[in-house]
Motif scaffolding. Structure first.
Motif, mmCIF file in Angstrom:
data_model
loop_
_atom_site.group_PDB
_atom_site.id
_atom_site.type_symbol
_atom_site.label_atom_id
_atom_site.label_comp_id
_atom_site.label_asym_id
_atom_site.label_seq_id
_atom_site.Cartn_x
_atom_site.Cartn_y
_atom_site.Cartn_z
ATOM 1 N N TYR A 37 25.753 -50.672 6.242
ATOM 2 C CA TYR A 37 25.486 -50.810 7.680
ATOM 3 C C TYR A 37 24.922 -52.182 8.043
ATOM 4 C CZ TYR A 37 25.532 -45.810 6.701
ATOM 5 O OH TYR A 37 25.852 -44.566 6.217
ATOM 6 N N GLY A 38 25.302 -53.245 7.298
ATOM 7 C CA GLY A 38 24.819 -54.578 7.600
ATOM 8 C C GLY A 38 23.558 -54.957 6.863
ATOM 9 N N ILE A 39 23.070 -54.072 5.984
ATOM 10 C CA ILE A 39 21.872 -54.333 5.194
ATOM 11 C C ILE A 39 22.253 -55.108 3.934
ATOM 12 C CG2 ILE A 39 20.032 -53.233 3.846
ATOM 13 C CD1 ILE A 39 19.632 -52.837 6.808
ATOM 14 N N LEU A 40 21.412 -56.077 3.554
ATOM 15 C CA LEU A 40 21.579 -56.761 2.267
ATOM 16 C C LEU A 40 20.859 -55.936 1.212
ATOM 17 C CD1 LEU A 40 22.560 -59.352 0.788
ATOM 18 C CD2 LEU A 40 20.294 -60.300 1.233
ATOM 19 N N GLY A 41 21.539 -55.662 0.097
ATOM 20 C CA GLY A 41 20.978 -54.737 -0.892
ATOM 21 C C GLY A 41 19.715 -55.200 -1.563
ATOM 22 N N GLY A 42 19.861 -55.903 -2.692
ATOM 23 C CA GLY A 42 18.714 -56.237 -3.517
ATOM 24 C C GLY A 42 18.765 -55.416 -4.788
ATOM 25 N N LEU B 126 12.773 -53.283 3.851
ATOM 26 C CA LEU B 126 12.771 -51.965 4.482
ATOM 27 C C LEU B 126 12.529 -50.899 3.416
ATOM 28 C CD1 LEU B 126 13.289 -50.085 6.897
ATOM 29 C CD2 LEU B 126 15.737 -50.235 6.388
ATOM 30 N N LEU B 127 11.416 -50.180 3.554
ATOM 31 C CA LEU B 127 11.035 -49.185 2.552
ATOM 32 C C LEU B 127 11.367 -47.761 2.980
ATOM 33 C CD1 LEU B 127 7.571 -50.609 1.429
ATOM 34 C CD2 LEU B 127 9.827 -51.012 0.429
ATOM 35 N N ALA B 128 11.086 -47.398 4.230
ATOM 36 C CA ALA B 128 11.350 -46.036 4.702
ATOM 37 C C ALA B 128 11.515 -46.057 6.212
ATOM 38 C CB ALA B 128 10.209 -45.094 4.298
ATOM 39 N N HIS B 129 12.329 -45.127 6.720
ATOM 40 C CA HIS B 129 12.648 -45.156 8.162
ATOM 41 C C HIS B 129 13.067 -43.766 8.629
ATOM 42 C CE1 HIS B 129 17.094 -45.272 7.205
ATOM 43 N NE2 HIS B 129 16.562 -45.667 6.076
ATOM 44 N N PHE B 130 12.229 -42.760 8.390
ATOM 45 C CA PHE B 130 12.602 -41.396 8.732
ATOM 46 C C PHE B 130 12.173 -40.976 10.131
ATOM 47 C CE2 PHE B 130 12.430 -41.285 4.049
ATOM 48 C CZ PHE B 130 13.718 -40.845 3.802
ATOM 49 N N GLU C 187 11.087 -42.641 -9.928
ATOM 50 C CA GLU C 187 11.823 -43.593 -9.095
ATOM 51 C C GLU C 187 11.080 -44.927 -9.125
ATOM 52 O OE1 GLU C 187 14.191 -42.425 -5.531
ATOM 53 O OE2 GLU C 187 12.584 -43.454 -4.503
ATOM 54 N N ALA C 188 11.348 -45.702 -10.165
ATOM 55 C CA ALA C 188 10.610 -46.944 -10.410
ATOM 56 C C ALA C 188 11.291 -48.101 -9.688
ATOM 57 C CB ALA C 188 10.521 -47.220 -11.905
ATOM 58 N N VAL C 189 10.897 -48.326 -8.452
ATOM 59 C CA VAL C 189 11.457 -49.418 -7.658
ATOM 60 C C VAL C 189 10.923 -50.745 -8.183
ATOM 61 C CG1 VAL C 189 11.533 -50.465 -5.361
ATOM 62 C CG2 VAL C 189 11.715 -47.971 -5.613
ATOM 63 N N ASP C 190 11.819 -51.702 -8.379
ATOM 64 C CA ASP C 190 11.415 -53.022 -8.872
ATOM 65 C C ASP C 190 11.194 -53.944 -7.674
ATOM 66 O OD1 ASP C 190 10.983 -55.358 -10.243
ATOM 67 O OD2 ASP C 190 12.571 -55.013 -11.706
ATOM 68 N N TYR C 191 10.013 -53.841 -7.084
ATOM 69 C CA TYR C 191 9.701 -54.649 -5.905
ATOM 70 C C TYR C 191 9.690 -56.141 -6.243
ATOM 71 C CZ TYR C 191 7.973 -50.099 -4.342
ATOM 72 O OH TYR C 191 7.858 -48.759 -4.029
ATOM 73 N N LEU C 192 9.156 -56.498 -7.419
ATOM 74 C CA LEU C 192 9.071 -57.908 -7.799
ATOM 75 C C LEU C 192 10.454 -58.523 -7.915
ATOM 76 C CD1 LEU C 192 6.183 -57.987 -10.423
ATOM 77 C CD2 LEU C 192 6.174 -58.925 -8.109
ATOM 78 N N ALA C 193 11.398 -57.792 -8.512
ATOM 79 C CA ALA C 193 12.758 -58.313 -8.635
ATOM 80 C C ALA C 193 13.378 -58.538 -7.262
ATOM 81 C CB ALA C 193 13.624 -57.357 -9.457
ATOM 82 N N ASN C 194 13.100 -57.633 -6.331
ATOM 83 C CA ASN C 194 13.614 -57.804 -4.971
ATOM 84 C C ASN C 194 13.045 -59.053 -4.319
ATOM 85 O OD1 ASN C 194 15.431 -55.717 -3.653
ATOM 86 N ND2 ASN C 194 14.029 -54.396 -4.780
ATOM 87 N N LEU C 195 11.752 -59.281 -4.490
ATOM 88 C CA LEU C 195 11.123 -60.433 -3.848
ATOM 89 C C LEU C 195 11.514 -61.738 -4.535
ATOM 90 C CD1 LEU C 195 7.654 -58.830 -3.140
ATOM 91 C CD2 LEU C 195 9.491 -59.297 -1.509
ATOM 92 N N VAL D 83 16.646 -53.655 0.913
ATOM 93 C CA VAL D 83 16.261 -52.256 0.724
ATOM 94 C C VAL D 83 16.074 -52.009 -0.771
ATOM 95 C CG1 VAL D 83 17.365 -51.360 2.808
ATOM 96 C CG2 VAL D 83 18.710 -51.582 0.704
ATOM 97 N N THR D 84 15.486 -50.860 -1.097
ATOM 98 C CA THR D 84 15.210 -50.530 -2.494
ATOM 99 C C THR D 84 15.983 -49.323 -2.991
ATOM 100 O OG1 THR D 84 13.324 -49.157 -1.831
ATOM 101 C CG2 THR D 84 12.872 -51.482 -2.312
ATOM 102 N N ILE D 85 16.698 -48.637 -2.073
ATOM 103 C CA ILE D 85 17.443 -47.426 -2.414
ATOM 104 C C ILE D 85 18.928 -47.680 -2.197
ATOM 105 C CG2 ILE D 85 17.690 -44.948 -2.009
ATOM 106 C CD1 ILE D 85 14.925 -45.759 -2.984
ATOM 107 N N GLU D 86 19.743 -47.259 -3.139
ATOM 108 C CA GLU D 86 21.169 -47.597 -3.151
ATOM 109 C C GLU D 86 21.907 -47.194 -1.877
ATOM 110 O OE1 GLU D 86 24.772 -47.070 -6.363
ATOM 111 O OE2 GLU D 86 23.581 -45.308 -5.868
ATOM 112 N N TYR D 87 21.692 -45.958 -1.401
ATOM 113 C CA TYR D 87 22.501 -45.487 -0.274
ATOM 114 C C TYR D 87 22.201 -46.229 1.022
ATOM 115 C CZ TYR D 87 18.747 -42.722 1.915
ATOM 116 O OH TYR D 87 17.604 -42.322 2.553
ATOM 117 N N ARG D 88 21.092 -46.969 1.059
ATOM 118 C CA ARG D 88 20.764 -47.729 2.262
ATOM 119 C C ARG D 88 21.418 -49.109 2.278
ATOM 120 N NH1 ARG D 88 14.367 -46.345 1.799
ATOM 121 N NH2 ARG D 88 14.502 -44.135 2.332
#
Length: 233
Positions: free
Chosen positions: A219-224, A180-184, A101-109, A211-216
């Motif tokens: 609910y008013g969240i901007l993807g990325g 937002l990375l995790a919220h369990f 699960e290679a999240v592209d944090y740099l692309a998000n920022l 967020v970095t995960i598609e399903y999140r």
């Protein structure tokens, strides 16, 4: 993830019988519980011998690698959804492959800086689950590439309740953005449902929430730039 796996197996030329085991460590994660899981699986899978083992997420991955020789010797292993993966984690293992699960944090920022040219602070929201900690560790490795232009502030559900987190987010100014990375689970031990926690986080924040995960991305969240559990499955 399960939807992706089942869609592929449904199209297979032969019937594939699947057994699902949810270790549920987002809710319960202590050594006594893990020891009981080991005993359960050892009892069950000496009678049922699978041809292939699929492992999803860090906790299941770590558990299976620790006990693979005792529980599933000589059975090929395929993993997915592993955060902050390093090759050393599977050193010495045989018959193993998978999807990281290679999240592209740099692309998000970089996306955040395009939509918020005044951006100076990235407020990182996570928790103390193994998934949350892996996300934070991976992001911290990239901080030096973005400093001093961006300041990173970490807010953890490990030390804040959901309502306390909302108060922190309400106080953010226009030079900030939320990642937002995790919220369990929060400080009180309360398990946070996806819809409620995302909706309340989005409502409290006056600035965009990435967020970095598609399903999140709802609910008013901007993807990325997000990764897809279904595609990994």
């Amino acid at each position: 993830v399960m939807q992706g796996i089942e869609e592929v197996f449904a199209a297979a030329p032969i019937e594939v019988e699947t057994h699902f085991e949810y270790i549920d460590t987002k809710r319960v994660h202590d050594q006594s519980y893990l020891a009981q899981l080991f005993e359960l699986y050892r009892y069950k899978y000496t009678r049922i011998r699978p041809d292939l083992l699929l492992v999803s997420d860090n906790d299941a991955f770590d558990f299976v690698l620790k006990h693979r020789s005792a529980l599933f010797p000589d059975i090929p292993l395929v993993f997915d959804g592993i955060n902050d993966f390093e090759d050393r984690q599977i050193a010495g293992q045989k018959n193993i492959t998978g999807v990281v699960e290679a999240v592209d944090y740099l692309a998000n920022l970089e996306f955040a800086r395009r939509i918020r040219p005044e951006l100076k602070r990235v407020v990182v929201v996570s928790d103390l689950t193994s998934t949350g900690l892996a996300h934070v560790e991976a992001l911290r490795k990239l901080e030096s590439r973005l400093q001093p232009q961006l300041q990173f502030i970490y807010l953890s559900f490990g030390s804040l309740s959901l309502s306390e987190m909302q108060e922190k987010l309400r106080a953010l100014g226009p030079e900030s953005i939320v990642l937002l990375l995790a919220h369990f689970a929060d400080r009180t031990g309360r398990i946070l449902g996806t819809r409620e926690s995302l909706s309340r986080i989005a409502a409290a924040s006056k600035v965009p929430v990435l967020v970095t995960i598609e399903y999140r991305a709802n609910y008013g969240i901007l993807g990325g730039r997000v990764v897809s559990g279904k595609e990994q499955g």
